[in-house]
Design an enzyme around this catalytic site. Sequence first.
Site, PDB file in Angstrom:
ATOM      1  N   ASN A 195       0.820  -1.201   0.000  1.00 21.60           N
ATOM      2  CA  ASN A 195       0.000   0.000   0.000  1.00 21.60           C
ATOM      3  C   ASN A 195       0.860   1.259   0.000  1.00 21.60           C
ATOM      4  O   ASN A 195       1.050   1.890  -1.048  1.00 21.60           O
ATOM      5  CB  ASN A 195      -0.956  -0.013   1.198  1.00 21.60           C
ATOM      6  CG  ASN A 195      -1.938   1.137   1.168  1.00 21.60           C
ATOM      7  OD1 ASN A 195      -1.879   1.983   0.286  1.00 21.60           O
ATOM      8  ND2 ASN A 195      -2.826   1.176   2.118  1.00 21.60           N
ATOM      9  N   ASP A 196       1.410   1.621   1.156  1.00 19.78           N
ATOM     10  CA  ASP A 196       2.155   2.871   1.273  1.00 19.78           C
ATOM     11  C   ASP A 196       3.298   2.989   0.257  1.00 19.78           C
ATOM     12  O   ASP A 196       3.590   4.084  -0.215  1.00 19.78           O
ATOM     13  CB  ASP A 196       2.734   3.010   2.689  1.00 19.78           C
ATOM     14  CG  ASP A 196       1.642   3.241   3.725  1.00 19.78           C
ATOM     15  OD1 ASP A 196       0.599   3.802   3.341  1.00 19.78           O
ATOM     16  OD2 ASP A 196       1.833   2.857   4.882  1.00 19.78           O
ATOM     17  N   VAL A 197       3.906   1.863  -0.068  1.00 22.76           N
ATOM     18  CA  VAL A 197       5.073   1.925  -0.952  1.00 22.76           C
ATOM     19  C   VAL A 197       4.686   2.211  -2.402  1.00 22.76           C
ATOM     20  O   VAL A 197       5.554   2.332  -3.263  1.00 22.76           O
ATOM     21  CB  VAL A 197       5.911   0.627  -0.899  1.00 22.76           C
ATOM     22  CG1 VAL A 197       6.439   0.394   0.494  1.00 22.76           C
ATOM     23  CG2 VAL A 197       5.122  -0.565  -1.384  1.00 22.76           C
TER      24      VAL A 197
END
Lengths: 101, 464
Positions: free
Chosen positions: B393-395
Amino acid sequence: MMEVDPFIFRLSIFILSIFVGYYVVWSVTPSLHTPLMSVTNAISSVIIVGAIIAALSSKSESIFDTSNIFGFLAIVLAAVNIFGGFLVTQRMLQMYKKKKK
Amino acid sequence: MSANLSALFYLISGILFILALRGLSSPESSRQGNYFGIAGMTIAIIVTFLSVGNLGGGFIYVLIFLLIGGSIGAFIAFKIPMTAMPELVAGFHSLVGLAAVFVAISAFLKPDAFGLGIVGDIKLASLIEMSLGAAIGAITFSGSIIAFLKLRGIMSGSPITFKGQHFINLILGLGVLFLIYYLCISQSSNIFWSIVIVSFIVGVLLIIPIGGADMPVVISMLNSYSGWAAAGIGFTLENSALIITGALVGSSGAILSYIMCKGMNRSFFNVILGGWGATDQSSDKTTKEQKPVKNGNADDAAFLMKNASSVIIVPGYGMAVAQAQHALREMVDALKKNGVKVSYAIHPVAGRMPGHMNVLLAEANVPYDEVFELEEINNDFSNCDVAYVIGANDVTNPVAKSDPQSPIYGMPVLDVEKSKSVLFVKRSLSPGYAGIDNDLFYRDNTLMLFADAKKMTEEIVKSL
């Protein structure tokens, strides 16, 4: 000439090894970072050397005085790590395969 | 065996350990490297037996305990599933730490056996070395136990913070140093035990504020500590194999922590002082705005990927949780039969430890030359038809490039949004670990696949 304290020699080994470690670890491919951790884990268990000396340090009468017991316990812990660490690394490394042509 | 001869053999095992790490520069040489490591360890153990000389009755007990530990270790190594590798490594770290503590205690109780003086009059340098070894070992032990509990899910992965936490840590840290100083003056065994106990507490307090997704940094850091503890004991025992190994492991762990911090564009202290997870600034923002998302199913995904010419797969921790790596490999095999070119893109901090994703993919028989690191593959997204994001997700969040206000601004991310279409497998729209909304969900070229990573991938396989 004055004598150099043996500590200085050990310190030299230590510092040079940090440099060796620095360059060697940067050359490790990122995909093998997990095996790197498990193998460093295994080799740092060479602390078993100290554990064996501690366990065998008896002055004849009793094999199991307090200091020996700590030595024996340390042997068990380090041995778990040595066998576990090297074998699990081996298991992981066996899985890394190239594309079949 | 003379002391000089055994010192030379210890040097040889040190060199073999260096070669063991050197082997890891490529998968082909790595297996040989591991044998070097095993050889180095065998030499070190045999030389120790020979140099102690008078083995007496204790020898047989040493062998017994060695075999007990060895069989436990071997049993774990064969049984452990690959997804449990992070907690295994954390658990092993704790053992090294505790072993260092025990050896230091033993040396303190019987210094004459190690040639460090006599009880109550231990050489000053040895006293400093063994108490440092014991302190770092104790921190490694209790810290790794906490990391293990968090990774295993026995303890909540979310950061545990309280007021004045950092102040207490600072006081305790300085306290340990003061106790070491006091030990050197007094040689008192009570002080020595206090050092060990306070260090155990420091280890616990150091790790509890760190959240789940920061675990790659924590594990690398503890790896490093276990090395420094070994080196401290190595100085006490005047043993070059231990000093060399300790330095190698210490710098290895430090480099890995550095790489992990860089992968998140955060400083080491920022990670140590407690997580992103603790900041809840955006939680209400996400609930307020309901932006439209495109929702798809397995058939849509299968259709898109079958007709693509190239697909890049972006795995993350969610893939590990769902154990989706085997299903993923089947999906890729099916795609390859259709002539689609598939590669994998791995972000440095994907997963819970360095290289976590690579091991899981290797386990699922994905050839390692199809798996690429962020810098190697990031330019390829613009030429790729479909990016299949599974459990990450965040990456992948483009906000890291565009919004200086965002907490993850400046973090290197995979340019997933540049591919023609993005398939995003996720259970819900909830934000990731950083607690921020992923802009990618609302892009026109993104198709959200709301499901468990493994189930969705299996359905896609069926539909292909």
